[in-house]
Design a protein around this motif. Structure first.
Motif, PDB file in Angstrom:
ATOM      1  N   PRO A   1      25.992  14.222  82.586  1.00 51.73           N
ATOM      2  CA  PRO A   1      27.206  15.044  82.563  1.00 51.73           C
ATOM      3  C   PRO A   1      28.401  14.432  81.833  1.00 51.73           C
ATOM      4  O   PRO A   1      29.337  15.145  81.498  1.00 51.73           O
ATOM      5  N   LEU A   2      28.385  13.121  81.584  1.00 49.62           N
ATOM      6  CA  LEU A   2      29.550  12.519  80.924  1.00 49.62           C
ATOM      7  C   LEU A   2      29.509  12.635  79.408  1.00 49.62           C
ATOM      8  O   LEU A   2      30.513  12.429  78.738  1.00 49.62           O
TER       9      LEU A   2
ATOM     10  N   TYR B   1      22.686   5.576  81.580  1.00 49.26           N
ATOM     11  CA  TYR B   1      21.832   6.770  81.631  1.00 49.26           C
ATOM     12  C   TYR B   1      20.404   6.445  81.172  1.00 49.26           C
ATOM     13  O   TYR B   1      19.423   6.887  81.757  1.00 49.26           O
TER      14      TYR B   1
ATOM     15  N   TRP C   1      30.937   8.395  90.130  1.00 46.59           N
ATOM     16  CA  TRP C   1      31.086   7.024  89.621  1.00 46.59           C
ATOM     17  C   TRP C   1      32.455   6.453  89.988  1.00 46.59           C
ATOM     18  O   TRP C   1      33.107   5.809  89.157  1.00 46.59           O
TER      19      TRP C   1
ATOM     20  N   PRO D   1      34.843  14.642  85.119  1.00 41.88           N
ATOM     21  CA  PRO D   1      33.391  14.403  85.151  1.00 41.88           C
ATOM     22  C   PRO D   1      33.010  13.071  85.802  1.00 41.88           C
ATOM     23  O   PRO D   1      31.954  12.984  86.433  1.00 41.88           O
ATOM     24  N   LEU D   2      33.828  12.032  85.673  1.00 40.51           N
ATOM     25  CA  LEU D   2      33.513  10.764  86.350  1.00 40.51           C
ATOM     26  C   LEU D   2      33.517  10.946  87.863  1.00 40.51           C
ATOM     27  O   LEU D   2      32.641  10.436  88.561  1.00 40.51           O
TER      28      LEU D   2
ATOM     29  N   GLU E   1      30.478  12.978  88.803  1.00 41.80           N
ATOM     30  CA  GLU E   1      29.279  12.140  88.706  1.00 41.80           C
ATOM     31  C   GLU E   1      29.189  11.172  89.885  1.00 41.80           C
ATOM     32  O   GLU E   1      28.129  10.586  90.124  1.00 41.80           O
TER      33      GLU E   1
ATOM     34  N   PRO F   1      31.958  15.525  77.714  1.00 38.26           N
ATOM     35  CA  PRO F   1      33.379  15.155  77.616  1.00 38.26           C
ATOM     36  C   PRO F   1      33.630  13.938  76.724  1.00 38.26           C
ATOM     37  O   PRO F   1      34.678  13.877  76.069  1.00 38.26           O
TER      38      PRO F   1
END
Lengths: 266, 266
Positions: free
Chosen positions: A140-141, A163, B150, B144-145, B148, A144
């Motif tokens: 997902p990162l 990943y 994270w 998004p971080l 996720e 962006p």
């Protein structure tokens, strides 16, 4: 020949770019930017949006061939689109799976994509139909990071390293011996060099934009450069031009705003 | 008292969580998840979506007070929402700016937010009305971080270090001497500890969820814990429950699916 290219946003411009290099045709591109990203939405919602977009390209813009340059829409809505329009429809999931089939000798492949594409298991199904085993991994990162323009950043290299390690561990646990990895998101071709660096040597990277263009050229039995493209977006024409140029690899001229929501019949 | 809390997705659950700790009321939460994120959309589109959501909370769910727990909607659509419903409406941009006004002695503040919130310059305007100077910085990787998970990752620490350095350089060039930083996105409270670590000492961090709850309590002149909340989402009830629990800090029970698009009057 007029080819319609559809994506929820800008990412599909990497597919249009590849098409313009390989397939002589006129192009109409629609980015459904008012409703992006499709990635977080349910199958029903994605199908409804994608069908209204496909109908716009075919019925109002005269497209005679449709390329669904959006992995989420290809994964969740290809049957719905084929049922709704009377022209040939090709989606990036099947073109990616076709290319993986041609590439892999071990018959084991890896796929990286957005969360929604992975949750749909569309690549695993398409690979399974081709007698390939596939491990899918949501990243997902990456979208962006691409949109932030951090292509060369050490942050991106580190995210890719994490990943990739997680993906290889998944493959190891499942007992796969993969020789091919499919980039299952149209944003990822912009990170291709970085992804190839993060991948173990011997893993062939399939760029879905490139292989889609090759397969369209094959189906139409043509080759050569495309002529100009017309661009439509459902929101923020200014942003489409600014961000889109990075994906298309050259300036985008006029972008027309189109409203797919108020017309009841869509 | 029934309070409606609205966000485009899950982030506003950090605001609901703070409200539940401080304001005794019944709550109705709506996440417009079918149409998220609002961040990439135009003012017209965001206003249309936010008004239909606000009307649902007031007219169909009986909310007597509305908290717009979505920075983009607060930035782009607060006037449209106030014109459309007959109850008091409080948005997180004004509560953040109020708290910055109370906090800053240098009268210079920093704001981090999504791209759309920054592009709207809503915080700069709200700060300017309060005779504060503000520098705003878009941080598109933080949402998004957080999603996720994270939170503790070195990648997140490095991203925050880069964003903070860029923001402080912007402030230096503009001649600001900031003593306060507003977290202008409802996802950011989950990164509060990491953000405080990345920020220079002496910079006070304003958590918009916390200060919004404090200001609602002040307006209603109440204090105490809230009673149960009802949850509505416009898409993917399952995902709402799974991801939302992280933002609310506890399990989410029933989430009802609501369709805001097909009813013509909305």
């Amino acid at each position: 020949m007029k080819i319609g290219v559809f994506d929820s946003g800008f990412g599909g411009l990497t597919v249009l770019r590849a098409l313009l290099e390989r397939v002589p045709a006129e192009y109409v591109y629609l980015g459904d930017t008012a409703r992006l990203p499709y990635g977080a939405k349910s199958r029903e919602t994605v199908a409804r949006y994608a069908v209204s977009s496909a109908k716009f390209l075919v019925e109002e813009q005269g497209a005679e061939f449709l390329v669904i340059a959006c992995n989420t829409a290809s994964a969740l809505a290809l049957d719905a689109i084929r049922a709704a329009v009377a022209v040939p429809v090709l989606g990036v999931v099947e073109t990616g799976a076709n290319a993986a089939e041609a590439s892999s000798t071990t018959r084991d492949v890896l796929v990286i994509a957005t969360a929604a594409t992975v949750e749909s298991h569309a690549y695993a199904s398409a690979c399974s139909e081709r007698k390939l085993r596939a491990i899918e991994k949501a990243c997902p990162l990456l979208v962006p990071l691409v949109e932030e323009g951090w292509i060369e950043s050490p942050v991106t290299a580190e995210v890719l390293r994490i990943y990739m390690a997680e993906l290889l561990e998944q493959a190891r646990v499942a007992g796969l011996n993969a020789d091919t990895m499919v980039l299952g998101c149209t944003h990822y071709p912009l990170l291709r060099a970085q992804i190839e660096k993060a991948a173990p040597s011997g893993l062939r990277v399939i760029d879905s934009a490139e292989v889609t263009a090759e397969q369209v050229a094959g189906m139409l039995q043509v080759s050569g450069r495309g002529s100009e493209a017309k661009f439509f977006a459902t929101d923020s024409v200014k942003k489409f031009r600014a961000l889109g140029s990075r994906f298309l690899g050259r300036e985008i001229g006029v972008v027309e705003l189109v409203d797919l929501e108020t017309a009841g019949s869509r």
